[in-house]
Write a protein that holds these residues in place. Structure first.
Motif, short mmCIF file in Angstrom:
data_model
loop_
_atom_site.label_atom_id
_atom_site.label_comp_id
_atom_site.label_asym_id
_atom_site.label_seq_id
_atom_site.Cartn_x
_atom_site.Cartn_y
_atom_site.Cartn_z
N THR A 252 21.19 29.00 58.84
CA THR A 252 21.11 29.54 60.21
C THR A 252 21.45 28.46 61.22
O THR A 252 21.30 28.66 62.42
CB THR A 252 19.71 30.09 60.53
N VAL A 253 21.88 27.29 60.73
CA VAL A 253 22.10 26.15 61.62
C VAL A 253 23.48 26.20 62.26
O VAL A 253 23.63 25.96 63.46
CB VAL A 253 21.93 24.83 60.82
N GLN A 254 24.47 26.48 61.45
CA GLN A 254 25.86 26.35 61.91
C GLN A 254 26.60 27.67 61.66
O GLN A 254 26.65 28.14 60.53
CB GLN A 254 26.53 25.21 61.13
N HIS A 255 27.16 28.23 62.72
CA HIS A 255 27.95 29.44 62.56
C HIS A 255 29.31 29.09 61.95
O HIS A 255 29.84 28.03 62.25
CB HIS A 255 28.13 30.13 63.92
N HIS B 190 16.09 22.89 58.34
CA HIS B 190 16.32 22.52 59.73
C HIS B 190 16.81 21.07 59.85
O HIS B 190 16.47 20.36 60.78
CB HIS B 190 15.04 22.66 60.55
N GLY B 191 17.58 20.62 58.88
CA GLY B 191 18.09 19.26 58.98
C GLY B 191 17.25 18.25 58.21
O GLY B 191 17.02 17.14 58.67
N PHE C 52 26.44 27.50 68.19
CA PHE C 52 26.83 26.28 67.47
C PHE C 52 27.75 26.67 66.31
O PHE C 52 27.30 26.96 65.21
CB PHE C 52 25.60 25.53 66.98
N TYR D 69 18.86 19.14 65.20
CA TYR D 69 18.96 17.68 65.06
C TYR D 69 18.45 16.99 66.32
O TYR D 69 17.77 15.97 66.25
CB TYR D 69 20.40 17.26 64.75
N LEU E 197 25.36 18.60 58.36
CA LEU E 197 26.61 19.30 58.63
C LEU E 197 27.76 18.81 57.75
O LEU E 197 28.84 19.38 57.77
CB LEU E 197 26.99 19.14 60.10
N GLN F 98 17.69 31.03 67.74
CA GLN F 98 16.93 30.80 66.50
C GLN F 98 16.34 32.11 65.95
O GLN F 98 15.84 32.14 64.83
CB GLN F 98 15.83 29.77 66.72
N ASN G 108 15.08 28.70 56.03
CA ASN G 108 16.26 27.93 56.42
C ASN G 108 15.86 26.48 56.58
O ASN G 108 14.80 26.19 57.12
CB ASN G 108 16.87 28.47 57.72
#
Lengths: 280, 125
Positions: free
Chosen positions: A152-155, A59-60, B24, B89, A65, A237, A57
């Motif tokens: 996996t960052v944003q649901h 991680h930015g 989130f 972030y 987003l 996480q 995944n």
């Protein structure tokens, strides 16, 4: 035809990159973790896979987003590691395998898995840490790579079942590639950890060990875990387990465990390593 | 309703809360967009330098709201999360501030960093 020879899982925590940069292999904190990797090195030296499909995944680094793909597949000639902002030394680029990437993308979409294809994609620690752990010397037998990113960052993140099914389709796509190449699939991230909130520091050894066992013997049974239950049991996480499920789906139904290790803690995480050989 | 729908995992608008945990999701992502976008910019060294040189101007340029600005000024991670911050972030901001993930874990749980590290070691038992 291409052959899936096996899968390897590992945690991909950024602290590992720092430990590698500092050569902390024999440090008492790190030794129980790094000791899991020499058997993997031996297996890779014997098997010499031509291609590594690396499931992780972002991680930015590659994605923000503004545009967040659920499943993205790299189709680049080269993947560059770039500055993530907080001190991991960047490492040299990795050679891609764009023809095989496009084959996989075409087969996956034909199989109704809708993919975001990426002809440029910076790779962060989620990709580089496993590559450094498995191929520390980056010698002449270094495989080409095909990165696959799951959100996996944003649901909403994809369900555990969807990820396992994705892996099944991925395995089929790889095996239909007409070149005689040996492919290893890497499932990275996890296991239980939570960085955010009053529950920060949450680790669930019992759940992690159950997942490692079921991943081998009955991965289908894990697909009934809902995303909410996964967060509850593995931490925010800990959702990274979905990448292990993607890897497992790509392997043969029956696998042999050649090596495994579980160690708490590495940074804030329950760190798991598994080397699985396909039985077909 | 067809069985295939019943058997699949459907989006639950109000799942039972997990203590000490913020999922989130889209709502948080809307709320925290400016804060997260600022933190995403910190991948670039020049952006990190600009922030350090003038935090207020940098926050204003990204359109942070007053709650988000206050959370950043206070270096308060729980407040940043409440304002929609995402930890992946926020980690980039923590890096500028010289805070490790154990430091921010300790801050969020009201412990010293040493106590937090002991808690992590305790999870092995």
């Amino acid at each position: 035809m291409a052959q899936v020879i096996g899968g390897i899982t590992t945690s991909h925590i950024p602290a590992i990159a720092i430990a590698i940069a500092n050569k902390s292999y024999d440090d008492p904190y790190w030794k129980p973790f790094f000791d899991a990797y020499p058997p993997v090195h031996e297996w890779l030296a014997d098997e010499k896979p031509d291609v590594a499909v690396v499931i992780y995944n972002d991680h930015g680094l590659a994605f923000f987003l503004d545009q967040m793909p659920t499943f993205a597949i790299g189709a680049a000639h080269e993947y560059r590691n770039e500055d993530e902002g907080w001190g991991i030394p960047t490492i040299a680029p990795f050679a891609g395998n764009p023809l095989m990437s496009w084959h996989i993308i075409e087969q996956m979409v034909a199989d109704e898995f809708d993919i975001t294809s990426c002809q440029e994609m910076a790779v962060d620690h989620g990709f580089t840490v496993p590559m450094q752990l498995f191929w520390p010397d980056r010698g002449p037998d270094m495989p080409t790579v095909i990165p696959i990113v799951a959100n996996t960052v944003q649901h909403p993140i994809p369900t555990v079942k969807r990820c396992y099914d994705f892996g099944r389709a991925l395995g089929k796509a790889i095996r239909s590639y007409p070149e005689d190449v040996k492919v290893v699939v890497l499932g990275t991230g996890g296991l239980s950890h939570q960085l955010d909130g009053e529950r920060a520091g949450f680790i669930n050894k019992e759940f992690d060990l159950m997942c490692m066992e079921k991943l081998v013997s009955d991965p289908q049974s894990l697909t009934s875990i809902t995303r909410h239950e996964l967060i509850r049991q593995a931490g925010t996480q800990g959702s990274e387990l979905i990448m292990w499920m993607m890897m497992r789906g790509a392997l043969s139904d029956e696998v042999t465990v050649l090596n495994q290790n579980y160690h708490i803690p590495i940074s804030n995480t329950g760190a798991g390593t598994m080397l699985l050989a396909c039985n077909d | 309703m067809p069985d295939t729908i019943k058997q699949s995992e459907v989006a639950d608008p109000e799942p039972p809360a997990i203590p000490g945990t913020t999922i989130f999701d889209g709502r948080q992502a809307m709320k925290g967009y400016a804060l997260n976008k600022m933190c995403y910019s910190f991948n670039a060294a020049a952006a990190r330098d600009d922030f350090v040189a003038d935090e207020e101007a940098y926050m204003a340029a990204f359109g942070l709201n007053e709650d988000q600005k206050a959370a950043v000024r206070d270096r308060n991670v729980l407040d940043m999360i409440a304002c929609g911050g995402n930890v992946y972030y926020l980690a980039k901001l923590a890096g500028i501030l010289g805070l490790s993930v154990q430091d921010i874990g300790a801050q969020q749980t009201g412990m010293t960093t040493e106590e937090f590290k002991q808690k992590l070691l305790g999870a092995a038992r």
